[in-house]
Design a protein around this motif. Structure first.
Motif, PDB file in Angstrom:
ATOM      1  N   TRP A 100      -2.889   8.466   9.731  1.00 44.79           N
ATOM      2  CA  TRP A 100      -2.718   7.414  10.592  1.00 44.79           C
ATOM      3  C   TRP A 100      -3.904   7.165  11.525  1.00 44.79           C
ATOM      4  N   ARG A 101      -4.408   8.201  12.086  1.00 46.37           N
ATOM      5  CA  ARG A 101      -5.380   7.874  12.865  1.00 46.37           C
ATOM      6  C   ARG A 101      -6.680   7.110  12.147  1.00 46.37           C
ATOM      7  N   ARG A 102      -6.829   7.504  10.856  1.00 46.25           N
ATOM      8  CA  ARG A 102      -7.881   6.735  10.100  1.00 46.25           C
ATOM      9  C   ARG A 102      -7.657   5.267   9.879  1.00 46.25           C
ATOM     10  N   MET A 103      -6.361   5.110   9.633  1.00 48.20           N
ATOM     11  CA  MET A 103      -5.680   3.996   9.298  1.00 48.20           C
ATOM     12  C   MET A 103      -5.883   2.985  10.916  1.00 48.20           C
ATOM     13  N   TRP A 104      -5.654   3.505  12.155  1.00 46.91           N
ATOM     14  CA  TRP A 104      -5.672   2.771  13.080  1.00 46.91           C
ATOM     15  C   TRP A 104      -7.129   2.509  13.514  1.00 46.91           C
ATOM     16  N   HIS A 105      -8.021   3.581  13.394  1.00 45.97           N
ATOM     17  CA  HIS A 105      -9.400   3.578  14.079  1.00 45.97           C
ATOM     18  C   HIS A 105     -10.268   2.939  12.992  1.00 45.97           C
ATOM     19  N   VAL A 106     -10.167   3.198  11.588  1.00 44.90           N
ATOM     20  CA  VAL A 106     -10.874   2.717  10.665  1.00 44.90           C
ATOM     21  C   VAL A 106     -10.529   1.380   9.910  1.00 44.90           C
ATOM     22  N   THR A 107      -9.205   1.441   9.530  1.00 51.60           N
ATOM     23  CA  THR A 107      -8.894   0.510   8.527  1.00 51.60           C
ATOM     24  C   THR A 107      -8.544  -0.948   9.406  1.00 51.60           C
ATOM     25  N   LEU A 108      -7.641  -0.743  10.308  1.00 50.16           N
ATOM     26  CA  LEU A 108      -7.138  -1.687  11.267  1.00 50.16           C
ATOM     27  C   LEU A 108      -8.503  -2.751  11.649  1.00 50.16           C
ATOM     28  N   PRO A 109      -9.633  -2.059  12.329  1.00 51.14           N
ATOM     29  CA  PRO A 109     -10.480  -2.573  12.947  1.00 51.14           C
ATOM     30  C   PRO A 109     -11.453  -3.434  11.844  1.00 51.14           C
ATOM     31  N   ALA A 110     -11.399  -2.868  10.773  1.00 60.10           N
ATOM     32  CA  ALA A 110     -12.038  -3.812   9.600  1.00 60.10           C
ATOM     33  C   ALA A 110     -11.295  -4.912   8.915  1.00 60.10           C
ATOM     34  N   LEU A 111     -10.096  -4.961   9.399  1.00 59.52           N
ATOM     35  CA  LEU A 111      -9.162  -5.966   9.062  1.00 59.52           C
ATOM     36  C   LEU A 111      -8.916  -7.101   9.912  1.00 59.52           C
ATOM     37  N   ARG A 112      -9.516  -6.716  11.198  1.00 58.98           N
ATOM     38  CA  ARG A 112      -9.217  -7.464  12.428  1.00 58.98           C
ATOM     39  C   ARG A 112      -9.798  -8.921  11.942  1.00 58.98           C
ATOM     40  N   PRO A 113     -10.944  -9.180  11.833  1.00 54.36           N
ATOM     41  CA  PRO A 113     -11.673 -10.567  11.532  1.00 54.36           C
ATOM     42  C   PRO A 113     -10.749 -11.215  10.489  1.00 54.36           C
ATOM     43  N   VAL A 114     -10.443 -10.653   9.286  1.00 53.72           N
ATOM     44  CA  VAL A 114      -9.615 -11.476   8.439  1.00 53.72           C
ATOM     45  C   VAL A 114      -8.113 -11.745   8.956  1.00 53.72           C
ATOM     46  N   ILE A 115      -7.605 -10.672   9.643  1.00 53.83           N
ATOM     47  CA  ILE A 115      -6.370 -11.189  10.375  1.00 53.83           C
ATOM     48  C   ILE A 115      -6.294 -12.305  11.371  1.00 53.83           C
ATOM     49  N   ALA A 116      -7.694 -12.230  12.118  1.00 54.61           N
ATOM     50  CA  ALA A 116      -7.629 -13.281  13.177  1.00 54.61           C
ATOM     51  C   ALA A 116      -7.876 -14.755  12.471  1.00 54.61           C
ATOM     52  N   LEU A 117      -8.681 -14.718  11.499  1.00 56.91           N
ATOM     53  CA  LEU A 117      -8.986 -15.820  10.704  1.00 56.91           C
ATOM     54  C   LEU A 117      -7.667 -16.528  10.078  1.00 56.91           C
ATOM     55  N   LEU A 118      -6.947 -15.543   9.456  1.00 54.78           N
ATOM     56  CA  LEU A 118      -5.665 -16.196   8.752  1.00 54.78           C
ATOM     57  C   LEU A 118      -4.690 -16.444   9.760  1.00 54.78           C
TER      58      LEU A 118
END
Length: 344
Positions: free
Chosen positions: A245-263
């Motif tokens: 869960w911490r890997r998802m919160w600190h690694v995965t979601l920050p990597a998705l943040r630019p795509v999430i913001a654009l969409l």
């Protein structure tokens, strides 16, 4: 000795060493500006083949997207398409009414009811629909076996190819008055229900249909973003003691943040378009009070009632509001440190 070891004089050596650099610098600076950037002419010559390849696409966009914008002039007219067989002649000969169509809109309770239904559906789809593709992409990405991952993605992606007629037919067989759910309730001694004709639950029904049909399409974008994440980041986080869960919160979601913001910016810009065909097919079942949105309002007044100027005014207001929402959402993305639709 056969080879001379006599060194060159210092001026001669410096002259020889400077000559290639000087000539190369003169050649390189010819195609550059004083700031060090390539000049427009140089870039055009370099990319002329690519520019020629984009000309057909640019022509199509201008012809079908930007040229029709000129037709919004009918929003300020009492437009009559039957004046002439030529649409341009009809526009030129239709009487001008100024802001009369907009005044009628602001005094029309049906218009404000359509605006309210549109905004309610947008917020529901933003809250309930938008996070689901992100969650499903994270779930599929966590599957270890590639075969299971591919099959799951294909199953979720398949409804995207269904037409809205088929999607509504499937929901009718499940949640209609004679559907499977209603029959199960009757067999167990309860009264049957008909969700498909209930105005109170119509907005949730529309959202559920959109999620079932298009969630798989959004998964592809987020899976592509997840594929670009460096695996070394996960290994480093695991060595530091981070669980899944911490890997998802600190690694995965920050990597998705630019795509999430654009969409999210694009989704906000499409806020007032909540599914014309989907709602139009179910409009008669629940009535216009629960199902009328701006797109169906424009269609009903423009195509069915032949009040083209009035419908064009409603469509123009929708377009201006959508543009404003895109600019505001993009500004918020910039404040969050993301690029958004365009850079600053």
């Amino acid at each position: 000795m056969s080879h001379s070891t006599v060194p060159r004089s210092r001026p001669e050596a410096e002259k020889t060493d400077r000559t290639p650099a000087a000539s190369g610098g003169a050649t390189g600076s010819a195609g550059r500006r004083s700031s060090g950037k390539l000049s427009l002419r140089t870039r055009f010559r370099r990319d002329r083949v690519l520019l020629l390849m984009t000309l057909p696409a640019v022509a199509l966009v201008l012809l079908f997207n930007y040229l029709p914008i000129l037709g919004n002039v009918v929003a300020f007219q009492d437009y009559d398409p039957y004046i002439s067989d030529n649409g341009v002649v009809s526009i030129l000969n239709s009487p001008w009414v100024g802001l009369e169509n907009f005044q009628r809109l602001f005094e029309d309770s049906a218009f404000w009811e359509a605006v309210q239904n549109t905004l309610v559906l947008f917020f529901l789809q933003l809250v309930l629909y938008f996070p689901i593709p992100i969650g499903l992409a994270l779930l599929i990405n966590s599957v270890v076996r590639p075969r299971v991952r591919a099959v799951s993605q294909a199953i979720l992606y398949l409804p995207h190819f269904f037409s809205w007629v088929l999607v509504i037919a499937v929901f009718q067989q499940l949640f209609g008055g004679a559907g499977i759910l209603s029959q199960l309730l009757r067999q167990n001694g309860y009264d049957g229900i008909d969700i498909m004709t209930d105005p109170e639950t119509f907005k949730f029904l529309i959202t559920a249909q959109s999620v079932w049909k298009d969630a798989g399409w959004g998964i592809i974008v987020f899976l592509a973003a997840l594929a670009s994440v460096n695996p070394d980041l996960y290994e480093a986080a695991a060595m530091d003691g981070a669980n899944r869960w911490r890997r998802m919160w600190h690694v995965t979601l920050p990597a998705l943040r630019p795509v999430i913001a654009l969409l999210l910016v694009l989704r906000v810009g499409d806020a007032l378009t909540v599914g014309f065909e989907q709602i139009l097919l179910q409009r008669d079942a629940v009535g216009p009070g629960a199902s009328e949105v701006l797109d169906t309002f424009v269609w009903w007044n423009g195509v069915r009632n032949q009040d083209f100027g009035y419908a064009a005014a409603a469509g123009l207001i929708k377009g201006v509001i959508s543009l404003g929402l895109v600019l505001v959402a993009n500004k918020v993305a910039h404040l969050m440190g993301e690029q958004g639709v365009y850079k600053k």
